[in-house]
Design a protein around this motif. Structure first.
Motif, PDB file in Angstrom:
ATOM      1  N   HIS A 237      -5.045  -3.157  -5.986  1.00 10.60           N
ATOM      2  CA  HIS A 237      -3.651  -2.771  -6.197  1.00 10.60           C
ATOM      3  C   HIS A 237      -3.294  -3.165  -7.634  1.00 10.60           C
ATOM      4  CE1 HIS A 237       0.805  -3.356  -4.747  1.00 10.60           C
ATOM      5  NE2 HIS A 237       0.747  -3.104  -6.043  1.00 10.60           N
TER       6      HIS A 237
ATOM      7  N   TRP B  45       0.852  -1.192   0.000  1.00 12.43           N
ATOM      8  CA  TRP B  45       0.000   0.000   0.000  1.00 12.43           C
ATOM      9  C   TRP B  45       0.888   1.242   0.000  1.00 12.43           C
ATOM     10  CZ3 TRP B  45      -4.095  -2.590  -0.723  1.00 12.43           C
ATOM     11  CH2 TRP B  45      -4.409  -3.695   0.043  1.00 12.43           C
TER      12      TRP B  45
ATOM     13  N   ILE C 230      -2.866   2.343  -6.506  1.00 17.29           N
ATOM     14  CA  ILE C 230      -4.192   1.859  -6.120  1.00 17.29           C
ATOM     15  C   ILE C 230      -5.141   2.249  -7.251  1.00 17.29           C
ATOM     16  CG2 ILE C 230      -6.071   1.967  -4.439  1.00 17.29           C
ATOM     17  CD1 ILE C 230      -3.547   0.644  -3.370  1.00 17.29           C
TER      18      ILE C 230
END
Lengths: 210, 149
Positions: free
Chosen positions: B123, B67, B105
């Motif tokens: 993702h 992330w 993202i």
């Protein structure tokens, strides 16, 4: 005329089936349905044009939506620009009363689907939130139901006097045509489907065969 | 607090947060292909004139970050679970290629199912070769169940 009212294509986030493959499967397996409705999750597909595929396959292909409300998931037939402006199809917490009210106002029909399913079905919420005025039809036969879920849906419909429709809730090709809805009249468009649903001359059928 | 998915999406989608390079060898192409049961010569025989990676080859790669830095955690109880990968093939990947994988993202959305509400975080890794040709796109869905109110 028999239509499978609840299916998802690859346009849904969890759909694995292309629409042309649904058509091939129906014809190859000689399934006893005359067409189907694509009810993509939390959206209305205003882009895809299936008229050529309809001509090639001889099947009626219509587009609706499956939205998510505080009473669970709801199929919407007859989506138009007015209805798309009335609420955000992407939300997962739409008030069912709003979906019913706006559908009625915009000439559409809203049908709570798989009501016997935990969390995303109406039965789970009606006990705590109470019945909702404006519901006239629920999906009593759903091809993705687990044991007991369609029975719970039937019981709900009987208790509240709802009419029942059927749909496969297919996400993969081989699941289309498991459940459907038989109409007394011929249907050739979404407008005619909406009219037939309002008229009430239909019944849910499981695994129709030729 | 319920998760404001619209804001989450607005704040966190669309910008690159990781970039990694991978050198593709014949050995790993063959190893991956045979592991997934492939038998065609163009996937398992380096001597084949069309020798190349199987379509899902790029799913084996991971970046350095899952992330973006400081991406919020939606659940205090669970790290979430894998929602599967989808691959789009844009061109052949061959032995000797140097792949550049850029991560962002791509989407964040929520849905409800039998087990309640879930937030899906997509993702996306875009793989280009040394000629800057896009060869593969992998969408990795990760599911988090937000804390109840």
């Amino acid at each position: 005329m028999i239509l499978d009212l609840h299916n998802h294509s690859i346009r849904s986030d969890d759909g694995k089936a292309k629409v042309e493959n649904y058509c091939q499967w129906i014809r190859k397996r000689e399934l006893g349905i005359d067409g189907f409705v694509l009810t993509e999750h939390r959206q209305f597909d205003s882009e895809s044009d299936y008229r050529k595929l309809e001509d090639e396959s001889g099947l009626l292909i219509l587009k609706g939506s499956e939205v998510e409300t505080n009473y669970g998931h709801v199929l919407v037939f007859g989506v138009n620009e007015d209805l798309q402006a009335a609420f955000d199809f992407a939300r997962i917490d739409l008030p069912l009363e709003q979906v019913l009210r706006e559908s009625e106002r915009c000439g559409a029909v809203a049908v709570p689907c798989h009501p016997g399913r935990a969390t995303v079905g109406m039965c789970a919420h009606i006990e705590t939130l109470g019945p909702v005025p404006g519901v006239g039809i629920v999906e009593t036969l759903n091809g993705g139901s687990r044991s007991g879920e369609n029975e719970a849906a039937e019981a709900l419909a009987e208790r509240y006097g709802y009419r029942g429709v059927g749909g496969s809730d297919a996400h993969i090709v081989s699941h289309i045509g498991r459940c459907a809805t038989r109409f007394e009249q011929d249907i050739g468009s979404m407008d005619e489907l909406v009219a037939a649903l309002r008229e009430g001359d239909f019944e849910a059928v499981a695994c129709p065969s030729t | 607090m319920p998760v404001d998915v619209a804001k989450l999406k607005q704040d966190w989608t669309g910008f690159e947060f990781d970039r990694v390079e991978f050198d593709v060898t014949a050995e790993e192409l063959v190893e991956f292909a045979t592991t997934v049961g492939e038998r065609q010569g163009r996937f398992i025989d380096p001597a084949d004139a069309e020798f190349q990676a199987v379509p899902n080859f790029t799913t084996k790669y991971h970046g350095r970050r899952m992330w973006p830095e400081e991406f919020p955690r939606l659940s205090s109880k669970s790290a979430g679970f894998d929602g599967g990968k989808a691959v789009e093939v844009h061109g052949p990947i061959r032995s000797g290629d140097r792949l550049v994988a850029k991560s962002h993202i791509h989407d964040i959305f929520e849905k409800t199912g039998r087990s309640g509400s879930m937030v899906f975080i997509v993702h996306r890794m875009e793989f280009s070769n040394q000629r800057e040709e896009l060869v593969s796109v992998v969408d990795w869905r990760f599911i988090q169940k937000p804390d109840a109110e």
